[in-house]
Design a protein around this motif. Structure first.
Motif, PDB file in Angstrom:
ATOM      1  N   ALA A   1      -5.817  12.390   0.047  1.00  0.00           N
ATOM      2  CA  ALA A   1      -4.590  12.158   0.821  1.00  0.00           C
ATOM      3  C   ALA A   1      -4.717  12.782   2.211  1.00  0.00           C
ATOM      4  O   ALA A   1      -4.320  12.171   3.208  1.00  0.00           O
ATOM      5  N   ILE A   2      -5.267  13.975   2.257  1.00  0.00           N
ATOM      6  CA  ILE A   2      -5.427  14.658   3.549  1.00  0.00           C
ATOM      7  C   ILE A   2      -6.358  13.872   4.456  1.00  0.00           C
ATOM      8  O   ILE A   2      -6.065  13.652   5.633  1.00  0.00           O
TER       9      ILE A   2
ATOM     10  N   ALA B   1       0.965  10.200   2.606  1.00  0.00           N
ATOM     11  CA  ALA B   1      -0.117  11.111   2.229  1.00  0.00           C
ATOM     12  C   ALA B   1       0.273  12.583   2.370  1.00  0.00           C
ATOM     13  O   ALA B   1      -0.584  13.464   2.313  1.00  0.00           O
ATOM     14  N   PHE B   2       1.553  12.848   2.556  1.00  0.00           N
ATOM     15  CA  PHE B   2       2.055  14.225   2.598  1.00  0.00           C
ATOM     16  C   PHE B   2       2.709  14.575   1.271  1.00  0.00           C
ATOM     17  O   PHE B   2       3.780  15.148   1.229  1.00  0.00           O
ATOM     18  N   GLY B   3       2.066  14.212   0.192  1.00  0.00           N
ATOM     19  CA  GLY B   3       2.634  14.423  -1.132  1.00  0.00           C
ATOM     20  C   GLY B   3       2.412  15.827  -1.662  1.00  0.00           C
ATOM     21  O   GLY B   3       1.764  16.678  -1.032  1.00  0.00           O
TER      22      GLY B   3
ATOM     23  N   TRP C   1       0.837  -1.191   0.000  1.00  0.00           N
ATOM     24  CA  TRP C   1       0.000   0.000   0.000  1.00  0.00           C
ATOM     25  C   TRP C   1       0.874   1.244   0.000  1.00  0.00           C
ATOM     26  O   TRP C   1       0.600   2.198  -0.702  1.00  0.00           O
ATOM     27  N   MET C   2       1.919   1.220   0.802  1.00  0.00           N
ATOM     28  CA  MET C   2       2.748   2.412   0.932  1.00  0.00           C
ATOM     29  C   MET C   2       3.511   2.694  -0.357  1.00  0.00           C
ATOM     30  O   MET C   2       3.691   3.841  -0.717  1.00  0.00           O
TER      31      MET C   2
ATOM     32  N   GLN D   1      -2.671   6.079  -5.286  1.00  0.00           N
ATOM     33  CA  GLN D   1      -4.006   5.765  -4.822  1.00  0.00           C
ATOM     34  C   GLN D   1      -4.836   6.990  -4.452  1.00  0.00           C
ATOM     35  O   GLN D   1      -6.030   6.864  -4.224  1.00  0.00           O
ATOM     36  N   PHE D   2      -4.268   8.159  -4.415  1.00  0.00           N
ATOM     37  CA  PHE D   2      -5.012   9.362  -4.067  1.00  0.00           C
ATOM     38  C   PHE D   2      -5.373  10.115  -5.345  1.00  0.00           C
ATOM     39  O   PHE D   2      -4.517  10.702  -5.989  1.00  0.00           O
ATOM     40  N   ALA D   3      -6.647  10.094  -5.688  1.00  0.00           N
ATOM     41  CA  ALA D   3      -7.101  10.757  -6.903  1.00  0.00           C
ATOM     42  C   ALA D   3      -7.036  12.279  -6.757  1.00  0.00           C
ATOM     43  O   ALA D   3      -6.794  12.986  -7.727  1.00  0.00           O
TER      44      ALA D   3
END
Length: 152
Positions: free
Chosen positions: A32-33, A82-84, A18-19, A25-27
């Protein structure tokens, strides 16, 4: 308990997969937030479940403590991907997360190392070690929040 163990085992085995594809995976940045906020919320919930034991308000139940700590250990790996790019300025995350990426990474690693120590303390069954390790986890959370989270 057996069902929880199976779920945790599957999560630990699959988490690296997943990582590695987390950015894909974040559209939308909002996704992500929400993901990272959910992971932090669950971390807080499971740390809070330890508090009555650490304060001596309830009896030390080693199995329950180990179960919570196992969840904490799994969750401790999740929010970071998720801090992209594109997620800046849309939450309580400070811009320093991106401008001081090395410092943020170091804070993340310190937190994860403290969670490993918490797991070892839970495995030992020694309440004083558990209290100390939980204090270290809390201190690493606070240090990261002080540096990288805007006050609400």
């Amino acid at each position: 308990m057996k069902k929880l163990s199976l779920v945790l085992a599957a999560t630990v085995v699959c988490a690296p997969l997943w990582m590695s594809s987390a950015q894909a995976q974040f559209a939308k940045p909002e996704d992500a937030i929400k993901y990272r906020q959910s992971a932090f919320s669950m971390l807080s919930t499971h740390m809070s479940r330890l508090q009555p034991v650490l304060k001596g308000q309830v009896a030390f139940d080693a199995a329950a403590v180990k179960a919570n700590v196992a969840v904490i250990q799994t969750l401790s790996t999740l929010p970071w991907s998720a801090f992209g790019a594109g997620t800046q300025g849309t939450s309580s995350a400070k811009p320093e997360i991106w401008s001081d990426a090395a410092g943020f990474k170091a804070a993340q690693q310190k937190f994860q190392a403290s969670v490993v120590q918490l797991s070892a303390a839970a495995d030992s069954g020694d309440l004083s070690k558990l209290r100390s390790a939980a204090g270290d986890v809390g201190a690493s959370c606070k240090a990261c929040h002080d540096s990288y989270r805007a006050k609400k």
